[in-house]
Design an enzyme around this catalytic site. Structure first.
Site, PDB file in Angstrom:
ATOM      1  N   LYS A 255     -12.431 -11.293  40.055  1.00  0.00           N
ATOM      2  CA  LYS A 255     -12.121 -12.709  39.781  1.00  0.00           C
ATOM      3  C   LYS A 255     -12.443 -13.494  41.055  1.00  0.00           C
ATOM      4  O   LYS A 255     -13.025 -14.580  41.028  1.00  0.00           O
ATOM      5  CB  LYS A 255     -10.629 -12.894  39.454  1.00  0.00           C
TER       6      LYS A 255
ATOM      7  N   HIS B 149     -11.394   1.196  33.332  1.00  0.00           N
ATOM      8  CA  HIS B 149     -11.314   0.213  34.410  1.00  0.00           C
ATOM      9  C   HIS B 149     -11.505   0.886  35.768  1.00  0.00           C
ATOM     10  O   HIS B 149     -10.641   1.643  36.216  1.00  0.00           O
ATOM     11  CB  HIS B 149      -9.914  -0.408  34.317  1.00  0.00           C
TER      12      HIS B 149
ATOM     13  N   SER C 136     -12.037  -6.139  39.500  1.00  0.00           N
ATOM     14  CA  SER C 136     -10.726  -6.488  38.968  1.00  0.00           C
ATOM     15  C   SER C 136     -10.235  -7.820  39.543  1.00  0.00           C
ATOM     16  O   SER C 136     -10.971  -8.796  39.489  1.00  0.00           O
ATOM     17  CB  SER C 136      -9.771  -5.332  39.236  1.00  0.00           C
TER      18      SER C 136
ATOM     19  N   TRP D 109      -8.078  -4.385  28.238  1.00  0.00           N
ATOM     20  CA  TRP D 109      -7.223  -5.353  28.950  1.00  0.00           C
ATOM     21  C   TRP D 109      -8.073  -6.479  29.558  1.00  0.00           C
ATOM     22  O   TRP D 109      -7.665  -7.626  29.606  1.00  0.00           O
ATOM     23  CB  TRP D 109      -6.452  -4.592  30.030  1.00  0.00           C
TER      24      TRP D 109
HETATM   25  C1  GCU Z   1      -3.718  -6.073  36.585  1.00  0.00           C
HETATM   26  C2  GCU Z   1      -3.995  -7.485  36.136  1.00  0.00           C
HETATM   27  C3  GCU Z   1      -5.482  -7.750  36.020  1.00  0.00           C
HETATM   28  C4  GCU Z   1      -6.179  -7.369  37.303  1.00  0.00           C
HETATM   29  C5  GCU Z   1      -5.826  -5.957  37.681  1.00  0.00           C
HETATM   30  C6  GCU Z   1      -6.331  -5.536  39.064  1.00  0.00           C
HETATM   31  O1  GCU Z   1      -4.083  -5.187  35.588  1.00  0.00           O
HETATM   32  O2  GCU Z   1      -3.331  -7.697  34.931  1.00  0.00           O
HETATM   33  O3  GCU Z   1      -5.721  -9.117  35.767  1.00  0.00           O
HETATM   34  O4  GCU Z   1      -7.566  -7.520  37.164  1.00  0.00           O
HETATM   35  O5  GCU Z   1      -4.425  -5.819  37.752  1.00  0.00           O
HETATM   36  O6  GCU Z   1      -6.721  -6.344  39.867  1.00  0.00           O
HETATM   37  O7  GCU Z   1      -6.279  -4.347  39.340  1.00  0.00           O
END
Ligand code: GCU
Length: 696
Positions: free
Chosen positions: A538, A675, A534, A625
């Site tokens: 990144k 997710h 998540s 998402w």
């Molecule tokens: C939120 C956010 C995402 C991210 C996620 C996480 O959903 O919008 O971009 O990846 O949190 O890190 O849990």
């Protein structure tokens, strides 16, 4: 733009409590709120009233809830921390309102309900009850910039009456005002892209209503020591009423210490006026493409052309590996620093490593567990990063390793009681044993499912993890905490538009952890895979792209700002991510909300920066998402650079069915389901590592 609004007022007082107020000549909260809202709303607006504590009250759901332009909660005589069904059903209602995207506003109980519904904490104020005028409420830096306070004085008094206070603000929330009695006098809560503006105080009360409520509570207030006795209280009530009747009574205003911020409804209710205005502005914003409903329809993905990873800014196309390495890669890396993540500094001076708590027979003898403290400066006061490291006892040393950041502290990744519990800021989560932003023993092992140490060790790999909060706590504080201050820059306003955000800080921390692993005799620093899920996926990609020492780069469900192509604007968008997480990226990236086509880079080029090192992108089929298909297409877009290096790049370029793993120099894994980072994902990570990190 104006149009009538349709609002819902929720008054959680029980019938008996409302009757008691009316018997004392006070107006019930719902009516006060209704009057106040209609005073500021455009002509023709309507207000429905819900009394959720009444037996048989019907809570609006689905479309009935979504049809409201806004929800306004009044104060309430209940206590939000009670686990009673009345309280729970109201918390649930607010959760649903967040899910349906209905903006919220309200006083006292309202702020508390919003905070609890979004995962924060409310507890009894240790200073006791705050009653009457809350004095010297001052706007915080966030408050001064907030649309709710436009036109409001920076310091003001306001009527209040509460025992509880917000003690743990949820993720993405901002404290807007504070005073010496109560730290959170107002809060901006955000959940599911829905905003709630909560006040601890009551703009709906004029002096007369303040007087009547005080009269109703006379006995209690005397008991609490606010008045000598009920008669003393009644004298105070009379003065309030007299001042209400004749606001020109300078004597009374002076004796009571009451100023225009309380007497003048325009100033007192500025927050309400601004909220109403924001609802009207919202129609405009929602109609704008940048923040319109998020798109999950492949047919509605905008037409786009991806920037060519091999095309230099000067217009020449790279045809050799040397040109890529010498010219194009540095240029592209700079572009990602400048436009997306922000510049990272180098190693800090005086960094040192300290190994502690070595246990050679961990995991039933399969592993040696140790902790390495990375001191980011010479003195004891320097910030530090703590690495939890498991080394496979049976494997040849130095061993290859996985390194990744975790969300809830090292101790959350495994139940082994020998792991040091983090003392750093941690995201509140009662279920996970994090209370008041501190991990407790109850947090041990709560995220074990994401870190299958036994499985990884059995395959001959070491596993290292670091708590991301050690590097930078994940909330927007103007870059005052975490590692940002190690490399001083001026206050946020003076920060360069390409100064590092939190993702760069976390990625930088991963490089520092690699510095430490590289020095450890058990670890082969040339065979370390960087991995993350998540937001931390990144981060893993950015760490892998910027630090070529990482031998394998693995992103799991990293989505927007990670593996997903920004130009597809599928699921989460650039506008939304910067709005919800203003501290993650550099300021320049914010400019591209709704203008993804103008970005000088896109995320396939981030993967290309890793070439020819292997990179695995892992997606979950139901994680719209994060745009699983857009994550796959990034690999396709990076392929030409891998081909330039003579690797097989991404061997299969058709988006596969869930349950497939494609292994190549570029690998892709699509897990059915939502997710998360599961052992299924880890099986793919291990298969990829076996291919690329095993000793040839
Ligand atoms: C939120 C956010 C995402 C991210 C996620 C996480 O959903 O919008 O971009 O990846 O949190 O890190 O849990």
């Amino acid at each position: 733009m104006t149009r009538p609004l349709h609002l819902l007022v929720i008054d959680g007082y029980a019938r008996a409590a409302r009757d008691e107020l009316e018997a004392g000549g006070a107006t019930i909260a719902a009516t006060l709120y209704e009057r106040m809202l209609l005073r500021h709303a455009p002509a023709g607006s309507t207000v429905d009233i819900l009394f959720p504590s009444d037996p048989g009250a019907e809570m609006p759901q689905g479309a009935a809830l979504a049809n409201y332009d806004g929800l306004a909660w009044t104060g309430c005589s209940l206590c939000v921390t009670d686990e009673s069904p009345e309280v729970q059903s109201q918390v649930d209602l607010q959760k649903k309102a967040f899910a349906e995207g209905v903006p919220g506003f309200g006083s006292c109980w309202a702020a508390q309900i919003a905070v609890v519904a979004a995962g924060g904490d409310v507890t009894p104020n240790p200073r006791g009850r705050e009653m009457g005028l809350a004095r010297k409420i001052h706007l915080t830096a966030d408050g001064r910039d907030h649309p709710m306070y436009e036109g409001k004085p920076a310091v003001f008094d306001a009527f209040t009456s509460h025992d509880d206070e917000v003690t743990g603000v949820p993720d993405g929330a901002r404290v807007l005002s504070s005073n010496a009695w109560t730290r959170v006098q107002s809060v901006h809560v955000k959940s599911n892209n829905t905003e709630f503006w909560g006040l601890q105080y009551h703009p709906e009360y004029d002096l007369y209503e303040m007087a009547r409520l005080t009269w109703c509570r006379a006995e209690k207030l005397a008991r609490l020591g606010f008045f000598v006795d009920a008669t003393d209280c009644h004298r105070h009530v009379e003065k309030l009423e007299a001042l209400h009747a004749d606001p020109a009574r300078k004597d009374l205003a002076w004796q009571l210490g009451i100023d225009t911020d309380v007497m003048d409804a325009e100033i007192r209710q500025m927050e309400v006026k601004n909220w109403i205005r924001s609802l009207l502005v919202l129609f405009v914003v929602l109609a704008s493409p940048a923040l319109a409903q998020f798109n999950y329809d492949e047919a509605k993905v905008p037409k786009y052309t991806l920037p060519d990873p091999l095309l230099c800014a000067g217009g020449t196309r790279v045809t050799t590996r040397e040109q890529w390495t010498k010219t194009r890669r540095p240029e592209l890396l700079r572009a990602f620093e400048r436009h997306v993540y922000g510049r990272m500094p180098g190693r800090p001076a005086g960094m040192r490593f300290e190994t502690r708590g070595v246990q050679e027979d961990a995991l039933g003898g399969a592993a040696t567990r140790k902790e390495i403290v990375v001191h980011l400066g010479p003195g004891d006061q320097a910030p530090k990063i703590e690495i939890l490291l498991w080394v496979p006892n049976a494997a040849a040393k130095p061993a290859p390793a996985f390194l990744g950041l975790n969300f809830y502290g090292n101790a959350s990744t495994h139940a082994d009681p020998g792991i040091t519990l983090s003392t750093q800021w941690t995201r509140n989560n009662k279920k996970f044993g994090v209370v008041k932003n501190r991990a407790t023993n109850a947090s041990r092992g709560v995220r074990q499912s994401r870190w299958p140490a036994e499985m990884i060790i059995a395959r001959g790999y070491a596993l290292a993890t670091v708590f991301y909060g050690d590097i930078d706590p994940d909330f927007h504080d103007g870059f005052a905490n975490g590692v940002h201050p190690l490399f001083p820059m001026k206050g946020e306003a003076g920060r360069a538009p390409d100064a590092w955000g939190s993702i760069s800080a976390w990625a930088w921390g991963l490089s520092r952890a690699l510095d430490a692993l590289d020095k450890d005799p058990d670890i082969d620093g040339t065979r370390v895979a960087v991995v993350g899920h998540s937001r931390l996926g990144k981060t893993a990609l950015w760490a892998g792209a910027s630090d070529p020492r990482f031998a394998l780069v693995i992103s799991n469900d990293s989505g927007c700002g990670g593996a997903a192509l920004s130009r597809r604007a599928f699921g989460e968008t650039v506008a939304r991510i910067n709005q919800a997480f203003p501290h993650w990226f550099c300021r320049n990236f914010h400019r591209f909300g709704g203008r993804e086509g103008e970005l000088p880079v896109d995320q396939h080029q981030l993967i290309a920066l890793c070439a020819p090192r292997p990179c695995l992108v892992s997606s979950a089929a139901a994680d719209g998402w994060a745009d699983p298909r857009g994550e796959f297409l990034s690999l396709v877009g990076a392929h030409p650079v891998y081909a330039l290096f003579g690797t097989n790049g991404l061997p299969d370029q058709i988006w596969p069915k869930p349950g497939t793993t494609i292994l190549g120099a570029l690998s892709y894994h699509l897990r059915p389901g939502k997710h998360d980072a599961t052992s299924e994902d880890w099986k793919a990570f291990l298969a990829c590592a076996d291919r690329h990190l095993a000793k040839k």
